[in-house]
Design an enzyme around this catalytic site. Structure first.
Site, mmCIF file in Angstrom:
data_model
loop_
_atom_site.group_PDB
_atom_site.id
_atom_site.type_symbol
_atom_site.label_atom_id
_atom_site.label_comp_id
_atom_site.label_asym_id
_atom_site.label_seq_id
_atom_site.Cartn_x
_atom_site.Cartn_y
_atom_site.Cartn_z
ATOM 1 N N GLY A 1 3.389 10.729 11.699
ATOM 2 C CA GLY A 1 3.981 10.193 12.807
ATOM 3 C C GLY A 1 4.849 9.115 12.660
ATOM 4 C CE LYS B 1 -7.084 0.028 -0.467
ATOM 5 N NZ LYS B 1 -8.160 -0.873 0.223
ATOM 6 N N GLY C 1 0.603 0.022 9.391
ATOM 7 C CA GLY C 1 0.115 0.076 10.887
ATOM 8 C C GLY C 1 0.033 -1.458 10.884
ATOM 9 C CG ASP D 1 -2.038 -0.922 1.200
ATOM 10 O OD1 ASP D 1 -2.358 -1.358 0.341
ATOM 11 O OD2 ASP D 1 -2.896 -1.009 2.187
ATOM 12 C CG MET E 1 -8.556 7.061 7.069
ATOM 13 S SD MET E 1 -9.447 5.638 6.555
ATOM 14 C CE MET E 1 -9.674 4.655 7.949
ATOM 15 C CB ILE F 1 -6.210 -1.137 13.376
ATOM 16 C CG1 ILE F 1 -6.142 -2.048 14.568
ATOM 17 C CG2 ILE F 1 -6.811 0.063 13.830
ATOM 18 C CD1 ILE F 1 -5.508 -1.862 15.767
HETATM 19 N N1 SAH Z 1 -3.899 -0.114 9.230
HETATM 20 C C1 SAH Z 1 -3.488 1.439 9.461
HETATM 21 C C2 SAH Z 1 -4.475 2.510 9.489
HETATM 22 C C3 SAH Z 1 -4.802 2.546 7.904
HETATM 23 S S1 SAH Z 1 -6.197 3.821 7.657
HETATM 24 C C4 SAH Z 1 -2.881 1.297 11.016
HETATM 25 O O1 SAH Z 1 -3.215 0.494 11.637
HETATM 26 O O2 SAH Z 1 -2.247 2.359 11.295
HETATM 27 C C5 SAH Z 1 -4.917 5.072 7.247
HETATM 28 C C6 SAH Z 1 -5.027 6.229 8.232
HETATM 29 O O3 SAH Z 1 -4.048 5.966 9.240
HETATM 30 C C7 SAH Z 1 -4.568 7.416 7.878
HETATM 31 O O4 SAH Z 1 -5.378 8.224 7.274
HETATM 32 C C8 SAH Z 1 -4.075 8.290 9.189
HETATM 33 O O5 SAH Z 1 -5.120 8.699 9.804
HETATM 34 C C9 SAH Z 1 -3.474 6.945 9.854
HETATM 35 N N2 SAH Z 1 -2.148 6.891 9.635
HETATM 36 C C10 SAH Z 1 -1.617 5.970 9.033
HETATM 37 N N3 SAH Z 1 -0.058 6.038 9.438
HETATM 38 C C11 SAH Z 1 0.085 7.110 10.083
HETATM 39 C C12 SAH Z 1 1.052 7.960 10.463
HETATM 40 N N4 SAH Z 1 2.451 7.632 10.198
HETATM 41 N N5 SAH Z 1 0.821 9.232 11.332
HETATM 42 C C13 SAH Z 1 -0.344 9.535 11.449
HETATM 43 N N6 SAH Z 1 -1.392 8.838 11.000
HETATM 44 C C14 SAH Z 1 -1.267 7.948 10.407
#
Ligand code: SAH
Length: 257
Positions: free
Chosen positions: A211, A69, A101, A47, A182, A105
């Site tokens: 982050g 995406k 992440g 991704d 998001m 989640i």
């Molecule tokens: N599966 C991922 C989330 C995917 S949805 C997880 O567990 O982290 C994508 C959203 O995750 C983004 O719109 C943002 O809100 C958050 N996100 C992902 N990486 C981030 C980062 N490094 N810093 C801040 N927000 C983050």
């Protein structure tokens, strides 16, 4: 059974999908198990949020497939991604499906696995550090703290027009930390609903942009200021609402490094 179809069956049996959480950005936050799988996989499907340093771990012969995406812009539609995973596994490949992440989640990991299960493809899940854990840790914001928050909730701010509605009354509790994924575009709606359901406009909030990466930025203010903070931030960003965010200034170890 002919020889050809027997070998097809054998190849398909070898095919396997590892759904791997790649963490929030800092490549060092990948798990040891996740790193080993990326190095071994024949195919890596990834991704937008997976960092280049993590992709660089892949075997030099691995097939690298980007299916990134963005909100409101699907590079590859979800059903095509599901099909791709099924097809590659059925070719007998070990597929590493990398997600930013944690895959379970807000990562649609469950949907992809359902498709694999329905097609008889074997799989495993390797959890990752979700943005809510990683980004707040690097911003010096403990998600719970005995003097501030006894619970924490992860919420999607990407509200589906016809989908399930958020239960605002259960969120608007002063001893609860809220982490919206998001949510940048929806900040005015989030703020309005939280205040409408009783959360003080003065409660402290933070937005953590990118982050755990070197470019991480943290914006802080009160709930009433949240929409204007969101206008300054860019994606990916997390919105954190709750008095734990007031600790950021004191515990901001990452900036001090
Ligand atoms: N599966 C991922 C989330 C995917 S949805 C997880 O567990 O982290 C994508 C959203 O995750 C983004 O719109 C943002 O809100 C958050 N996100 C992902 N990486 C981030 C980062 N490094 N810093 C801040 N927000 C983050």
């Amino acid at each position: 059974m002919s020889e050809v179809s027997q070998s097809d069956v054998q190849r398909a049996e070898k095919g396997f999908v590892s759904l791997v959480g790649a963490g929030p950005g800092d490549p060092d936050l990948l798990t040891v198990k996740g790193a080993r799988i990326i190095q071994q996989a024949d195919v890596v499907v990834y991704d937008r949020l997976v960092s280049k340093d993590i992709l660089a771990l892949a075997n030099e012969n691995a097939e690298m497939i980007y299916v990134g995406k963005k909100l409101d812009f699907h590079f590859v539609p979800q059903d095509k991604i599901n099909q791709l995973l099924v097809d590659k596994a059925k070719e007998g490949k070990h597929v590493a499906r990398l997600k930013g992440g944690d895959p379970f989640i807000f990562g649609r990991g469950g949907e992809e696995l359902e498709e694999l299960a329905e097609n008889g493809v074997r799989f495993e899940v390797v959890p990752g550090i979700t943005a809510a854990a990683g980004a707040t840790a690097y911003a010096g914001i403990p998600l719970t703290h005995r003097s501030h928050a006894q619970s924490v909730q992860f919420i999607t701010g990407h509200l589906q027009k016809d989908g399930q509605q958020i239960e605002w009354p259960s969120l608007a509790q002063s001893n609860n930390t809220l982490v919206f994924y998001m949510g940048l575009k929806q900040c005015p709606v989030i703020t309005e609903n939280l205040m409408k359901h009783g959360l003080s406009p003065d409660i402290s909030c933070a937005i953590i942009e990118k982050g755990t990466r070197a470019e991480q930025r943290v914006f802080t203010g009160t709930l009433s200021e949240l929409p204007s903070l969101a206008e300054q931030a860019i994606s990916p960003a997390l919105i954190v609402v709750g008095s734990v965010t007031s600790l950021h200034e004191k515990l901001d170890w990452f900036k001090l490094q």
